[in-house]
Structure formats: structure tokens, C-alpha cells
Write an enzyme that holds these catalytic residues in place. Structure first.
Site, PDB file in Angstrom:
ATOM      1  N   PHE A  29     -11.265   3.379 -10.435  1.00 60.13           N
ATOM      2  CA  PHE A  29     -11.219   2.649  -9.194  1.00 60.13           C
ATOM      3  C   PHE A  29      -9.666   1.882  -9.191  1.00 60.13           C
ATOM      4  O   PHE A  29      -9.458   0.858 -10.134  1.00 60.13           O
ATOM      5  CB  PHE A  29     -12.202   1.576  -8.869  1.00 60.13           C
ATOM      6  CG  PHE A  29     -12.095   0.754  -7.586  1.00 60.13           C
ATOM      7  CD1 PHE A  29     -12.555   1.381  -6.385  1.00 60.13           C
ATOM      8  CD2 PHE A  29     -11.636  -0.488  -7.603  1.00 60.13           C
ATOM      9  CE1 PHE A  29     -12.369   0.558  -5.238  1.00 60.13           C
ATOM     10  CE2 PHE A  29     -11.626  -1.330  -6.450  1.00 60.13           C
ATOM     11  CZ  PHE A  29     -11.968  -0.666  -5.076  1.00 60.13           C
ATOM     12  N   GLY A  30      -8.962   2.149  -8.239  1.00 59.98           N
ATOM     13  CA  GLY A  30      -7.659   1.364  -7.832  1.00 59.98           C
ATOM     14  C   GLY A  30      -7.612   0.470  -6.778  1.00 59.98           C
ATOM     15  O   GLY A  30      -8.368   0.938  -5.687  1.00 59.98           O
ATOM     16  N   TYR A  31      -7.230  -0.872  -7.018  1.00 60.84           N
ATOM     17  CA  TYR A  31      -7.361  -1.687  -5.882  1.00 60.84           C
ATOM     18  C   TYR A  31      -5.758  -2.562  -5.719  1.00 60.84           C
ATOM     19  O   TYR A  31      -5.625  -3.270  -4.766  1.00 60.84           O
ATOM     20  CB  TYR A  31      -8.342  -2.754  -5.918  1.00 60.84           C
ATOM     21  CG  TYR A  31      -8.103  -3.492  -7.441  1.00 60.84           C
ATOM     22  CD1 TYR A  31      -8.560  -3.017  -8.455  1.00 60.84           C
ATOM     23  CD2 TYR A  31      -7.378  -4.539  -7.509  1.00 60.84           C
ATOM     24  CE1 TYR A  31      -8.377  -3.620  -9.954  1.00 60.84           C
ATOM     25  CE2 TYR A  31      -7.184  -5.383  -8.524  1.00 60.84           C
ATOM     26  CZ  TYR A  31      -7.824  -4.745  -9.814  1.00 60.84           C
ATOM     27  OH  TYR A  31      -7.623  -5.460 -11.013  1.00 60.84           O
ATOM     28  N   GLY A  32      -4.858  -2.005  -6.484  1.00 67.50           N
ATOM     29  CA  GLY A  32      -3.541  -2.856  -6.476  1.00 67.50           C
ATOM     30  C   GLY A  32      -2.468  -1.469  -6.514  1.00 67.50           C
ATOM     31  O   GLY A  32      -2.675  -0.712  -5.774  1.00 67.50           O
ATOM     32  N   SER A  33      -1.679  -1.838  -7.399  1.00 64.22           N
ATOM     33  CA  SER A  33      -0.538  -0.498  -7.393  1.00 64.22           C
ATOM     34  C   SER A  33      -0.903   0.819  -7.705  1.00 64.22           C
ATOM     35  O   SER A  33      -0.333   1.821  -7.374  1.00 64.22           O
ATOM     36  CB  SER A  33       0.557  -0.990  -8.514  1.00 64.22           C
ATOM     37  OG  SER A  33      -0.102  -0.851  -9.899  1.00 64.22           O
ATOM     38  N   GLU A  72      -1.052  -1.123 -17.681  1.00 62.40           N
ATOM     39  CA  GLU A  72      -1.554  -2.254 -17.404  1.00 62.40           C
ATOM     40  C   GLU A  72      -2.024  -3.431 -18.391  1.00 62.40           C
ATOM     41  O   GLU A  72      -2.960  -4.199 -18.644  1.00 62.40           O
ATOM     42  CB  GLU A  72      -3.284  -1.966 -16.828  1.00 62.40           C
ATOM     43  CG  GLU A  72      -2.968  -0.961 -15.656  1.00 62.40           C
ATOM     44  CD  GLU A  72      -2.538  -1.473 -14.189  1.00 62.40           C
ATOM     45  OE1 GLU A  72      -2.849  -2.620 -13.867  1.00 62.40           O
ATOM     46  OE2 GLU A  72      -2.033  -0.714 -13.747  1.00 62.40           O
TER      47      GLU A  72
END
Ligand code: SIN
Length: 172
Positions: free
Chosen positions: A6-10, A84
């Protein structure tokens, strides 16, 4: 086994890894906040920028889930762990898709205990910091704009992000 990330930023707008599929997804019990310091991408060690992390709370966070093939999972996560590295750790998560399906996945979260965590500040302070910060990956403002544009493209609402965008744009 293939793994949903799951990605929620870059990760949403710059997935620099191979994936088999991608879908809009929702993570319950977490909200996106510009509370994480960035010393390596959108700021510098002596002048960190602000990027998003997830805070455990009521509510939810909308983002994008990427399906990483089992055969390349080890090298993909090695690459992402490096990207990250400034405070984020992988945690297990349940992801909901728009068709109601729920799957197990992984998400990078920078917890309040990490060395780069900045925590909350007033809208004015956060906007000021984002307005002035830049690092090796570009300006902090571009990070915020890309995030807001991506959310709009996906028809996802996030008051915190849009309010900050308006505050930063109002400074010019
Ligand atoms: C993410 O996109 O899922 C993590 C935060 C970031 O890299 O901006």
C-alpha cells in the site's frame, strides 16, 4: 506468494519498481499526516522537510495498492527499504478495494518513535516549512502538489492534504 504493497505518499505517483497490478485501496484505522521529517529526499539534515506518514487513529487513508510478484519481492523490498530508510518500517495491513474485497498487505509507516518524526504543528508552521524546504529529490512543495494532484486524479479526499496545499499556495 505475491504481495500487496500500500502506497499513500510518493509511492503512489513514483512507483520505481515492477508490479503486476495496481488498484485504489483503503486502509482503516490510519490517517495520512505531514508529520515525518525528510532529511534525505525533500529536505536536508540541518533543514528537514515534511513528508507523510500514517497515524493510528479512527478513520481511514485512501491510497494505491501495488501487487509485487513473489519472484522479485526480496529485491523490491530491499530497494524500497533503502528508499524509505529515513524512519519508515514495514508493517502488515489489511487493504480494502473498491469492490469490497479485503486483502493482506504491507505498508511503510514512520512511527512517532523514529528519529526523524516531527509530529504535529500549526497549519501555518507546516506550510512555511514545506514552502521553504528542498532536498535531493526536489522541493518539498512539489511533493505536496504531486500528492494532492494524485489524490484528485483518483477522486480521493484528504482534508489535511488539501488544506496544506491551499496554505502553501497562499504564501506565494
Ligand atoms: C508511501 O508513499 O507509501 C510512503 C511515504 C512516502 O514515501 O512518501
Amino acid at each position: 506468494m505475491n504481495i500487496w504493497l500500500f502506497g499513500y505518499g510518493s509511492l503512489m505517483w513514483r512507483p520505481d519498481f515492477d508490479y503486476l497490478d495496481r488498484k485504489a485501496a483503503r486502509l482503516h484505522g490510519w490517517q495520512r499526516r505531514f508529520w515525518q521529517g525528510s532529511h534525505d529526499h525533500r529536505g536536508l539534515p540541518h533543514a528537514p522537510g515534511r513528508v507523510v506518514t500514517l497515524i493510528e487513529t479512527t478513520g481511514y487513508c485512501d491510497g494505491v495498492a501495488f501487487l509485487v510478484e513473489a519472484a522479485v519481492a526480496a529485491e523490491t523490498f530491499e530497494h524500497l527499504d533503502h528508499r524509505e530508510k529515513n524512519g519508515y518500517q514495514r508493517i502488515d495491513a489489511e487493504l480494502g478495494f473498491r469492490n469490497g474485497e479485503v486483502v493482506s498487505g504491507i505498508v511503510y509507516v514512520a512511527s512517532p518513535e523514529n528519529h526523524a518524526f516531527l509530529g504535529p504543528a500549526s497549519l501555518r508552521e507546516m506550510a512555511h516549512q514545506i514552502h521553504r524546504s528542498r532536498g535531493p529529490s526536489g522541493t518539498n512543495r512539489e511533493y505536496l502538489t504531486r500528492l494532492a494532484d494524485t489524490l484528485r486524479d483518483l477522486e480521493m479526499a484528504d482534508h489535511h492534504v488539501f488544506e496544506l496545499e491551499a496554505a502553501v499556495n497562499g504564501r506565494q
